[in-house]
Design a protein around this motif. Structure first.
Motif, short mmCIF file in Angstrom:
data_model
loop_
_atom_site.label_atom_id
_atom_site.label_comp_id
_atom_site.label_asym_id
_atom_site.label_seq_id
_atom_site.Cartn_x
_atom_site.Cartn_y
_atom_site.Cartn_z
N TYR A 92 0.85 -1.19 0.00
CA TYR A 92 0.00 0.00 0.00
C TYR A 92 0.88 1.24 0.00
CZ TYR A 92 -2.98 -3.74 1.51
OH TYR A 92 -3.62 -4.93 1.59
N PRO A 93 0.62 2.17 -0.94
CA PRO A 93 1.53 3.31 -1.04
C PRO A 93 1.44 4.25 0.17
CG PRO A 93 -0.32 3.55 -2.58
CD PRO A 93 -0.44 2.19 -1.96
N ASN A 94 2.55 4.89 0.42
CA ASN A 94 2.65 5.92 1.44
C ASN A 94 1.89 7.15 0.95
OD1 ASN A 94 3.54 8.00 3.12
ND2 ASN A 94 5.61 7.17 3.27
N LEU A 95 0.99 7.67 1.77
CA LEU A 95 0.21 8.85 1.36
C LEU A 95 0.76 10.11 2.01
CD1 LEU A 95 -3.41 7.38 1.70
CD2 LEU A 95 -1.90 7.35 -0.29
N ALA A 96 1.77 9.94 2.84
CA ALA A 96 2.27 11.09 3.59
C ALA A 96 3.56 11.65 2.99
CB ALA A 96 2.51 10.70 5.06
N ASP A 97 4.03 11.05 1.91
CA ASP A 97 5.24 11.60 1.27
C ASP A 97 4.85 12.36 0.00
OD1 ASP A 97 4.68 9.78 -0.70
OD2 ASP A 97 6.38 8.48 -0.29
N SER A 98 5.83 12.91 -0.69
CA SER A 98 5.48 13.73 -1.84
C SER A 98 5.58 12.97 -3.16
CB SER A 98 6.37 14.97 -1.88
OG SER A 98 7.71 14.56 -1.84
N ALA A 99 5.72 11.64 -3.09
CA ALA A 99 5.73 10.84 -4.33
C ALA A 99 4.32 10.30 -4.56
CB ALA A 99 6.70 9.68 -4.20
N TRP A 100 3.76 10.61 -5.72
CA TRP A 100 2.39 10.19 -6.03
C TRP A 100 2.36 9.34 -7.28
CZ3 TRP A 100 -1.29 11.20 -2.52
CH2 TRP A 100 -1.02 12.22 -1.60
N LEU A 101 1.61 8.23 -7.22
CA LEU A 101 1.38 7.44 -8.43
C LEU A 101 0.43 8.18 -9.35
CD1 LEU A 101 0.72 4.02 -6.64
CD2 LEU A 101 2.70 4.54 -8.07
N TYR A 102 -0.60 8.78 -8.77
CA TYR A 102 -1.69 9.36 -9.56
C TYR A 102 -1.81 10.86 -9.40
CZ TYR A 102 -2.89 4.47 -9.96
OH TYR A 102 -2.84 3.14 -10.21
N GLY A 103 -0.83 11.48 -8.78
CA GLY A 103 -0.88 12.93 -8.60
C GLY A 103 -1.38 13.31 -7.23
N GLY A 104 -0.86 14.40 -6.69
CA GLY A 104 -1.18 14.80 -5.32
C GLY A 104 -1.94 16.10 -5.21
N THR A 105 -2.55 16.57 -6.32
CA THR A 105 -3.39 17.76 -6.18
C THR A 105 -4.72 17.32 -5.55
OG1 THR A 105 -4.52 17.50 -8.29
CG2 THR A 105 -2.42 18.68 -8.34
N PRO A 106 -5.45 18.28 -4.94
CA PRO A 106 -6.74 17.90 -4.35
C PRO A 106 -7.63 17.18 -5.37
CG PRO A 106 -6.17 20.13 -3.69
CD PRO A 106 -5.12 19.71 -4.68
N ALA A 107 -7.63 17.65 -6.63
CA ALA A 107 -8.49 17.01 -7.63
C ALA A 107 -8.05 15.57 -7.90
CB ALA A 107 -8.48 17.82 -8.92
N ASP A 108 -6.72 15.33 -7.98
CA ASP A 108 -6.22 13.96 -8.20
C ASP A 108 -6.62 13.04 -7.05
OD1 ASP A 108 -4.84 14.76 -10.50
OD2 ASP A 108 -3.03 15.28 -9.36
N ILE A 109 -6.40 13.54 -5.83
CA ILE A 109 -6.67 12.70 -4.65
C ILE A 109 -8.16 12.37 -4.59
CG2 ILE A 109 -6.62 12.62 -2.13
CD1 ILE A 109 -4.14 14.45 -2.27
N LYS A 110 -8.98 13.39 -4.86
CA LYS A 110 -10.43 13.16 -4.82
C LYS A 110 -10.82 12.10 -5.85
CE LYS A 110 -14.90 15.33 -4.87
NZ LYS A 110 -15.69 16.39 -5.45
N GLN A 111 -10.25 12.21 -7.04
CA GLN A 111 -10.58 11.23 -8.07
C GLN A 111 -10.15 9.82 -7.67
OE1 GLN A 111 -9.12 12.13 -12.01
NE2 GLN A 111 -10.07 10.30 -12.87
N THR A 112 -8.97 9.72 -7.05
CA THR A 112 -8.50 8.41 -6.57
C THR A 112 -9.50 7.82 -5.59
OG1 THR A 112 -6.16 9.01 -6.80
CG2 THR A 112 -6.68 7.22 -5.29
N ILE A 113 -9.98 8.65 -4.65
CA ILE A 113 -10.89 8.14 -3.62
C ILE A 113 -12.23 7.75 -4.23
CG2 ILE A 113 -12.10 8.68 -1.47
CD1 ILE A 113 -9.81 10.63 -0.82
#
Ligand code: HEC
Ligand code: HEC
Length: 287
Positions: A139-160
């Motif tokens: 399971y990826p780390n969500l607290a670091d700055s490396a993102w598989l799918y992008g770390g903007t609010p819009a990216d994170i929302k889409q992931t969820i």
């Protein structure tokens, strides 16, 4: 009533087959009264409260009592407003804001952090860990700055909302063991890993990486920095989802990887999704 001589217990007085008698052991008086009381209680209850199923409905009872109505009453907007005015106001605000604007409102973020923590603990922590630190290889780390799918609010929302399914194809059948080791070397060198210490293999691996057969570049980019639209990770940052030891990289290449993030769009409310988006963004790595 006749009496049995041996142990003085009364019999009912009847005899069969000459000497076959029946003992008479009456129930204790208190027991009988309790029994009658439960019967009376049941009848009174049936009259007062909802009790018997009747085809499509049920007997309503003369008191018109309904647990569901009471619950609805307690959960109504007015009741919430009265009982938890601050919470009510915060949720009301959130429902009209985007995750990005929520992040800019420091008062609201206090609320988001406390209620996001609970939501995260209930829904996400079993996989991502209570602090979002993840589990290497799963399971990826969500607290670091490396993102598989992008770390903007819009990216994170889409992931969820939609979930994600990263697909890294297996190359065990396309490349020889020696070739796989060479690509692993090349990748290790991109990330600056110490074990990537054979320049000849690195050079060979580089060719395979950019060649048409393995086509690693198609997903991970010509520079190896990844493509967020595909969830293909950056291979140059030394932040490894599946582990950065030589053996882990070789395993990734040989067997492929298939990380699945479940979708939450129909399991959480719009407000809960916004709160989690802002919460995850603020765990440390938001962009
Ligand atoms: C069953 C385990 C599981 C649960 C529960 C889960 N996730 Fe995930 N999550 C994953 C996996 C696996 C991935 C990586 C997906 C991939 O490799 O494509 C992921 C990826 C993500 C990402 C993308 C990370 C990146 O680098 O782009 C975010 C954001 C995320 N999860 C947030 C959440 C939130 C918020 C919740 C709770 C609502 C949650 N996850 C619940 C397994 C889970
Ligand atoms: C079809 C697109 C695609 C191709 C082609 C592809 N990859 Fe991947 N790769 C991915 C995705 C997506 C992931 C993330 C998998 C996941 O989330 O479970 C990944 C993960 C990886 C990882 C794990 C990184 C980490 O952080 O642990 C490595 C290493 C890797 N790829 C190397 C390669 C190499 C080398 C090649 C060529 C031999 C290659 N990939 C070809 C899409 C691709």
């Amino acid at each position: 009533m006749a009496s049995n001589e041996k142990n003085q217990v009364q019999t009912t007085g009847h005899t069969w087959d000459g000497d076959l008698a029946e003992y008479n052991n009456p129930l204790p008086q208190w027991w009988v009264w309790v029994f009658y009381a439960t019967v009376v209680f049941a009848v009174v209850y049936w009259i007062l409260y909802p009790a018997w199923p009747m085809g499509g409905g049920y007997t309503q009872g003369v008191l018109d009592y309904s647990k569901r109505a009471r619950l609805n009453e307690a959960m109504s907007q007015e009741a919430l407003k009265e009982k938890y005015p601050q919470r009510f106001e915060a949720l009301n605000k959130i429902s009209k804001m985007s995750p990005a604007t929520i992040l800019g409102d420091s008062d609201l973020m206090n609320f988001v952090n406390s209620s996001g923590k609970v939501l995260f603990g209930d829904n996400c922590a079993p996989c991502h860990g209570s602090g979002g630190q993840g589990v290497i290889g799963h399971y990826p780390n969500l607290a670091d700055s490396a993102w598989l799918y992008g770390g903007t609010p819009a990216d994170i929302k889409q992931t969820i909302v939609q979930g994600r399914n990263g697909y890294m194809p297996a190359h065990g059948d396309k490349l020889s063991k020696q070739e796989i080791e060479a690509v692993a070397m090349y990748e290790g060198s991109l990330a600056g890993e110490e074990w990537a210490d054979d320049p000849q293999k690195v050079a060979q691996g580089k060719e395979i990486f950019h060649g048409s057969q393995a086509a690693c570049y198609a997903c991970h980019g010509k520079d190896g920095k990844g493509k967020e639209a595909l969830g293909a990770p950056n291979l140059t940052d030394a932040i490894w989802f599946y582990g950065g030891e030589k053996s882990a990289v070789i395993e990734t290449l040989t067997y492929g990887r298939d990380g699945k993030m479940p979708s939450w769009g129909d399991r959480l409310t719009e407000n809960q999704i916004k709160i989690l988006t802002a919460y995850v963004h603020s765990l440390g790595g938001g962009e």
